[in-house]
Motif scaffolding. Structure first.
Motif, mmCIF file in Angstrom:
data_model
loop_
_atom_site.group_PDB
_atom_site.id
_atom_site.type_symbol
_atom_site.label_atom_id
_atom_site.label_comp_id
_atom_site.label_asym_id
_atom_site.label_seq_id
_atom_site.Cartn_x
_atom_site.Cartn_y
_atom_site.Cartn_z
ATOM 1 N N GLY A 72 0.818 -1.194 0.000
ATOM 2 C CA GLY A 72 0.000 0.000 0.000
ATOM 3 C C GLY A 72 0.860 1.256 0.000
ATOM 4 N N TRP A 73 0.348 2.328 -0.598
ATOM 5 C CA TRP A 73 1.158 3.543 -0.697
ATOM 6 C C TRP A 73 1.475 4.136 0.671
ATOM 7 N N ARG A 74 0.600 3.906 1.644
ATOM 8 C CA ARG A 74 0.868 4.416 2.999
ATOM 9 C C ARG A 74 2.072 3.726 3.635
ATOM 10 N N ASP A 75 2.381 2.514 3.179
ATOM 11 C CA ASP A 75 3.468 1.734 3.757
ATOM 12 C C ASP A 75 4.805 1.966 3.058
ATOM 13 N N LEU A 76 4.793 2.776 2.021
ATOM 14 C CA LEU A 76 6.011 3.036 1.272
ATOM 15 C C LEU A 76 6.904 4.010 2.048
ATOM 16 N N GLU A 77 8.142 3.638 2.287
ATOM 17 C CA GLU A 77 9.086 4.518 2.968
ATOM 18 C C GLU A 77 9.683 5.478 1.932
ATOM 19 N N LEU A 78 9.154 6.689 1.912
ATOM 20 C CA LEU A 78 9.500 7.628 0.861
ATOM 21 C C LEU A 78 10.981 7.960 0.810
ATOM 22 N N ASN A 79 11.634 7.957 1.954
ATOM 23 C CA ASN A 79 13.054 8.319 1.950
ATOM 24 C C ASN A 79 13.943 7.239 1.334
ATOM 25 N N THR A 80 13.364 6.096 0.991
ATOM 26 C CA THR A 80 14.136 5.039 0.332
ATOM 27 C C THR A 80 13.838 4.970 -1.163
ATOM 28 N N VAL A 81 12.863 5.744 -1.620
ATOM 29 C CA VAL A 81 12.382 5.646 -3.005
ATOM 30 C C VAL A 81 13.034 6.723 -3.868
ATOM 31 N N ASP A 82 13.413 6.338 -5.074
ATOM 32 C CA ASP A 82 13.970 7.299 -6.019
ATOM 33 C C ASP A 82 12.871 7.983 -6.828
ATOM 34 N N THR A 83 11.956 7.184 -7.390
ATOM 35 C CA THR A 83 10.981 7.705 -8.346
ATOM 36 C C THR A 83 9.613 7.088 -8.097
ATOM 37 N N ILE A 84 8.587 7.920 -8.110
ATOM 38 C CA ILE A 84 7.201 7.450 -8.131
ATOM 39 C C ILE A 84 6.562 7.924 -9.427
ATOM 40 N N LEU A 85 5.887 7.011 -10.107
ATOM 41 C CA LEU A 85 5.123 7.334 -11.309
ATOM 42 C C LEU A 85 3.641 7.104 -11.020
ATOM 43 N N ILE A 86 2.812 8.066 -11.372
ATOM 44 C CA ILE A 86 1.360 7.939 -11.220
ATOM 45 C C ILE A 86 0.784 7.511 -12.558
ATOM 46 N N ALA A 87 0.208 6.329 -12.609
ATOM 47 C CA ALA A 87 -0.380 5.830 -13.852
ATOM 48 C C ALA A 87 -1.692 6.545 -14.150
ATOM 49 N N GLY A 88 -2.208 6.338 -15.339
ATOM 50 C CA GLY A 88 -3.497 6.895 -15.729
ATOM 51 C C GLY A 88 -4.503 5.792 -15.993
ATOM 52 N N GLY A 89 -5.670 6.178 -16.449
ATOM 53 C CA GLY A 89 -6.683 5.182 -16.763
ATOM 54 C C GLY A 89 -8.077 5.649 -16.438
ATOM 55 N N ASP A 90 -9.041 4.769 -16.646
ATOM 56 C CA ASP A 90 -10.445 5.138 -16.490
ATOM 57 C C ASP A 90 -10.791 5.589 -15.076
ATOM 58 N N GLY A 91 -10.071 5.096 -14.074
ATOM 59 C CA GLY A 91 -10.393 5.445 -12.693
ATOM 60 C C GLY A 91 -9.721 6.700 -12.185
ATOM 61 N N ILE A 92 -9.073 7.447 -13.064
ATOM 62 C CA ILE A 92 -8.245 8.564 -12.599
ATOM 63 C C ILE A 92 -9.066 9.678 -11.955
ATOM 64 N N ASN A 93 -10.288 9.893 -12.405
ATOM 65 C CA ASN A 93 -11.082 10.982 -11.815
ATOM 66 C C ASN A 93 -11.443 10.700 -10.365
#
Length: 343
Positions: A72-93
């Motif tokens: 889950g995104w809440r469990d991601l340790e941001l200080n260890t991550v280099d890049t986050i990409l936000i995908a698109g699609g029908d559910g984006i709204n």
């Protein structure tokens, strides 16, 4: 030269219900393929790829099948991550309306080396205010929406992505990509910045792709969407124009047909269609030329005449201006070969 002993960069792609699957797996495959190329050269893997979502587990896609989120995104340790990409699609709204996700992205922006989007995922970054004052693109069908809803964003329609490692013609920190497969182009650019051109080129060859695709997404778009705005005054004229492309479509001729003075006609037309009559006519002519060039029996010279450009050079300049490609290159890429009939 890239630092070969640098630890793997964690690349996480955010997915959601009804995500476009290729927005996720396309870019992540590029990074995975880069690992393969690095290992073939005896070098350490450069990336660890993750899919994140609301929770670990299956994520339904718009294709009718499921991807599996690692965490889950809440469990991601941001200080260890280099890049986050936000995908698109029908559910984006639905994602755009999630204040928890928007707040998370605002916090993540300051902790990540890179934050980007694929396709309509750019609308989430815009909703969070992270694209204000920046160049950005998205799927061609949503560029007008982005421009209207987020006037602080500098929307660039005919770019495959807005990433530039040097920050000269784009942004190395927050960036976007155009429709669907443009996320692969973006990922290749990131790999080139991280690992060098040779690795990025090897990945492109492995995936049978251009390292840098010629032209932009306008080549693939339904370029003209002639919706009428707040008045029906122009409806008849707009229906008439496509059938008369080789005739006189000057401002004077069009205003006379619309029974208006040239000044009033120009004002009403620009108000309702968001562009001048001359620009609209050129775009209709280009759209017609695109359709005709897909027929291999049509020469560029004949297409130029039928669509009102007159001379092939005029058509060529218009194509370069709007599509960043020549008419002949467009015909070679998108032309339909005549059917061969067995005798």
């Amino acid at each position: 030269m890239p630092d070969c002993i640098t630890p793997s960069r964690i690349i996480a792609c955010f997915a959601f219900d009804d995500v476009m699957s290729l927005d996720v797996v396309g870019p992540l495959q590029v990074f995975a393929s880069a690992n393969g190329e690095l290992e073939r050269q005896g070098r350490a893997r450069g990336y660890e790829v993750l899919i994140i979502a609301d929770a670990a587990g299956p994520v339904p896609t718009s294709g009718g099948f499921k991807l599996y989120a690692d965490l889950g995104w809440r469990d991601l340790e941001l200080n260890t991550v280099d890049t986050i990409l936000i995908a698109g699609g029908d559910g984006i709204n639905r994602v755009r309306q999630r204040s928890d996700i928007l707040e998370w992205l605002k916090q993540a922006e300051g902790k990540l080396a890179r934050l980007g989007s694929v396709c309509s995922g750019a609308l989430v970054l815009a909703e969070a205010g992270l694209l204000d004052g920046k160049m950005a693109t998205t799927h061609w069908s949503r560029c007008d929406e982005m421009r209207q809803q987020f006037p602080a964003v500098q929307v660039i329609e005919d770019r495959l992505h807005s990433y530039d490692a040097q920050g000269l013609d784009g942004d190395p920190h927050i960036f976007t990509s155009a429709g669907v497969t443009a996320g692969i182009d973006l990922a290749l650019a990131l790999v080139e910045a991280d690992q060098g051109r040779a690795i990025a080129l090897a990945v492109a060859r492995r995936l049978v792709m251009f390292l840098k695709r010629p032209g932009g997404q306008a080549q693939f778009s339904a370029y003209l969407t002639p919706a009428i705005g707040g008045t029906a005054q122009l409806a008849g004229l707009l229906e008439w124009i496509p059938g008369n492309l080789d005739g006189d479509l000057s401002l004077e001729a069009l205003s006379a047909r619309a029974a208006m003075s040239a000044r009033t006609f120009s004002r009403v037309f620009t108000r309702d269609l968001g562009m001048t009559p001359a620009r609209y006519v050129e775009r209709v002519r280009i759209e017609a030329a695109r359709a005709l060039l897909q027929d291999d029996a049509m020469s560029v010279t004949r297409v130029a005449r039928l669509c009102g450009f007159g001379h092939p050079e005029t058509l060529r300049r218009a194509f370069q201006r709007h599509l960043s490609i020549s008419p002949q290159e467009y015909a070679d890429r998108f032309g339909r070969k005549p059917d061969v009939v067995a005798v």
